[in-house]
Enzyme design. Structure first.
Site, mmCIF file in Angstrom:
data_model
loop_
_atom_site.group_PDB
_atom_site.id
_atom_site.type_symbol
_atom_site.label_atom_id
_atom_site.label_comp_id
_atom_site.label_asym_id
_atom_site.label_seq_id
_atom_site.Cartn_x
_atom_site.Cartn_y
_atom_site.Cartn_z
ATOM 1 N N ILE A 124 -19.190 29.925 -11.973
ATOM 2 C CA ILE A 124 -20.340 30.809 -12.375
ATOM 3 C C ILE A 124 -20.421 31.783 -11.287
ATOM 4 C CG2 ILE A 124 -21.975 29.241 -11.284
ATOM 5 C CD1 ILE A 124 -23.891 30.242 -13.740
ATOM 6 N N PHE A 157 -18.660 34.112 -2.722
ATOM 7 C CA PHE A 157 -18.997 32.893 -2.453
ATOM 8 C C PHE A 157 -18.780 31.947 -3.736
ATOM 9 C CE2 PHE A 157 -22.100 34.278 0.859
ATOM 10 C CZ PHE A 157 -20.952 34.490 1.777
ATOM 11 N N THR A 159 -17.467 29.317 -6.270
ATOM 12 C CA THR A 159 -16.769 28.367 -6.091
ATOM 13 C C THR A 159 -15.539 28.204 -7.537
ATOM 14 O OG1 THR A 159 -18.638 26.982 -5.409
ATOM 15 C CG2 THR A 159 -17.095 25.679 -6.385
ATOM 16 N N GLU A 245 -28.556 21.384 -11.626
ATOM 17 C CA GLU A 245 -27.717 21.804 -10.679
ATOM 18 C C GLU A 245 -27.959 21.174 -9.410
ATOM 19 O OE1 GLU A 245 -25.816 25.710 -8.302
ATOM 20 O OE2 GLU A 245 -26.853 26.130 -10.428
ATOM 21 N N ARG A 271 -15.764 -0.941 17.932
ATOM 22 C CA ARG A 271 -15.603 -0.273 19.213
ATOM 23 C C ARG A 271 -16.549 -0.874 20.219
ATOM 24 N NH1 ARG A 271 -12.556 3.373 22.216
ATOM 25 N NH2 ARG A 271 -13.826 4.514 23.307
ATOM 26 N N ASN A 369 -32.953 25.623 0.942
ATOM 27 C CA ASN A 369 -34.073 24.610 1.143
ATOM 28 C C ASN A 369 -35.303 25.372 1.227
ATOM 29 O OD1 ASN A 369 -32.207 22.493 0.650
ATOM 30 N ND2 ASN A 369 -32.173 21.683 2.395
ATOM 31 N N GLU A 370 -35.203 26.582 1.669
ATOM 32 C CA GLU A 370 -36.376 27.427 2.127
ATOM 33 C C GLU A 370 -37.071 27.659 0.555
ATOM 34 O OE1 GLU A 370 -34.257 27.101 5.495
ATOM 35 O OE2 GLU A 370 -33.405 27.907 3.692
#
Length: 382
Positions: A124, A157, A159, A245, A271, A369-370
């Site tokens: 998209i 951008f 995808t 989404e 560790r 997120n804003e």
């Protein structure tokens, strides 16, 4: 063992089958895919052969007719292997549902069967170089000329931009509409259409195997029959589908966090420092306790949200909360887990390094997120 309340024996069998498939066909090759900066189309075809591409599509169009709960399992198991497999989720859970919901019967017959077989990989195209979350201000135009739309503009951008061959493109069919969002439509562009070209594969900080690209439209002539739904209703279609989404992004962030905890637990138990296991230090125990608590809260929240979403309920406010909080939590968890790995956490051979660079973008895509906080505040009456 059931992960969610909605899971049945059929879900458990589906998950086990998928997990075995991925352990054989994805996990051993994932590092190579990351180095090559692409996931082979052959893997998509293998997914399709096993029924893991678009299982929700109606049987009439080649799918299995399953509900979203099975897509949840696919998203989770892909994420356990690595976030670069996000393109499969985009195809299954985000792009193909636009065709299922808004396409005509003829369009469904034309496009859906190949989406299920892996012959078609979808994407998209929303984001533009000058427009991200502010979709009402996109600049790509689609001017009607007889039986064609002539597209001009650029997207970035994207995808699945390299592997993809069917693109749902967000365009302005009426640049003068007021308010602006009423001029937006969705047009489906197929690879090979004159005037449509793919740009370079973008070099990202993380998600190295996931192909992200720029797209160009220069007097690109697309048949009017490729209009998805009604002209001028594109923005409302986008808003309708963003709930799922954002839920998918939240689910992936949750799984990434769980995987980071599991990986870190293994490391700190093995560790040693100052003559004893790192896991025996109080600071380590406190950090792990904090991480485990965040993860458990996230899992419970998602359980309820997924059920409500499948039931068709409006969960826009809560899904915005989930997308924002779970992605931010996962980002903090990646930092904490890398710190607990010490210098080894900064080495590419350790999975936590990959998680650390893959997770930040989840705070950006599907709406920053804003923007999630703006939605939450608005729906609280502010």
């Amino acid at each position: 063992m059931k992960r969610y309340r909605f899971e049945t024996e059929e879900h458990e069998m589906f998950r086990e089958s998928l997990r075995k498939f991925l352990q054989k066909e994805a996990a051993p090759f994932y590092d190579t895919w990351e180095k090559n900066r692409i996931i082979p189309i052959a893997f998509w075809k293998s997914l399709a052969e096993m029924g893991f591409l678009c299982p929700q599509v109606e049987e009439e169009f080649g799918g299995l007719g399953l509900d979203f709960s099975f897509n949840v399992i696919i998203s989770e198991e892909l994420e356990r292997v690595g976030t670069s497999l996000v393109g499969v989720g985009l195809h299954n859970d985000i792009v193909v549902p636009y065709i299922e919901s808004f396409a005509s019967k003829e369009q469904k017959k034309r496009w859906l069967p190949n989406c299920v077989t892996g012959d078609t990989i979808t994407a998209i195209a929303m984001t533009e170089p000058g427009t991200g979350s502010d979709l009402a201000n996109i600049q790509t135009t689609a001017t009607r000329e007889g039986d064609y739309y002539v597209l001009n503009g650029q997207k970035t951008f994207i995808t699945n931009g390299i592997n993809g061959n069917l693109f749902v493109v967000v365009v302005k069919t009426n640049p003068h509409a007021e308010p602006k969002h009423r001029g937006i439509s969705l047009v489906v562009v197929e690879e090979g259409t004159p005037g449509f070209t793919k740009g370079r594969k973008l070099d990202k900080v993380g998600l190295h195997a996931q192909d992200t690209a720029e797209l160009y439209f220069e007097d690109c002539r697309v048949p009017v029959s490729n209009l998805l739904g009604e002209e001028g209703r594109g923005f409302s279609y986008l808003m309708e589908k963003l709930q799922q989404e954002r839920l998918v992004v939240a689910i992936s962030a949750q799984i990434a966090a769980e995987d980071m905890l599991e990986t870190t637990l293994e490391y700190i138990k093995s560790r040693k420092a100052f003559g004893k296991s790192i896991s025996s230090f109080q600071n380590t125990q406190f950090k792990i306790a904090e991480i485990a608590t965040k993860i458990e809260l996230g899992k419970s929240f998602l359980d309820a949200l997924i059920e409500d979403h499948i039931a068709g309920k409006d969960i826009v406010t809560k899904v915005s909360m989930a997308k924002y909080w779970l992605t931010e939590s996962a980002r903090q968890i990646s930092s904490d887990c890398m710190q607990l790995h010490g210098g080894y956490g900064y080495m590419e051979e350790y999975k936590i390094a990959r998680r650390y660079r893959d997770i930040p973008v989840a705070s950006v895509y599907a709406g920053t997120n804003e923007i999630m906080k703006v939605i939450i505040a608005k729906n609280l009456g502010l």
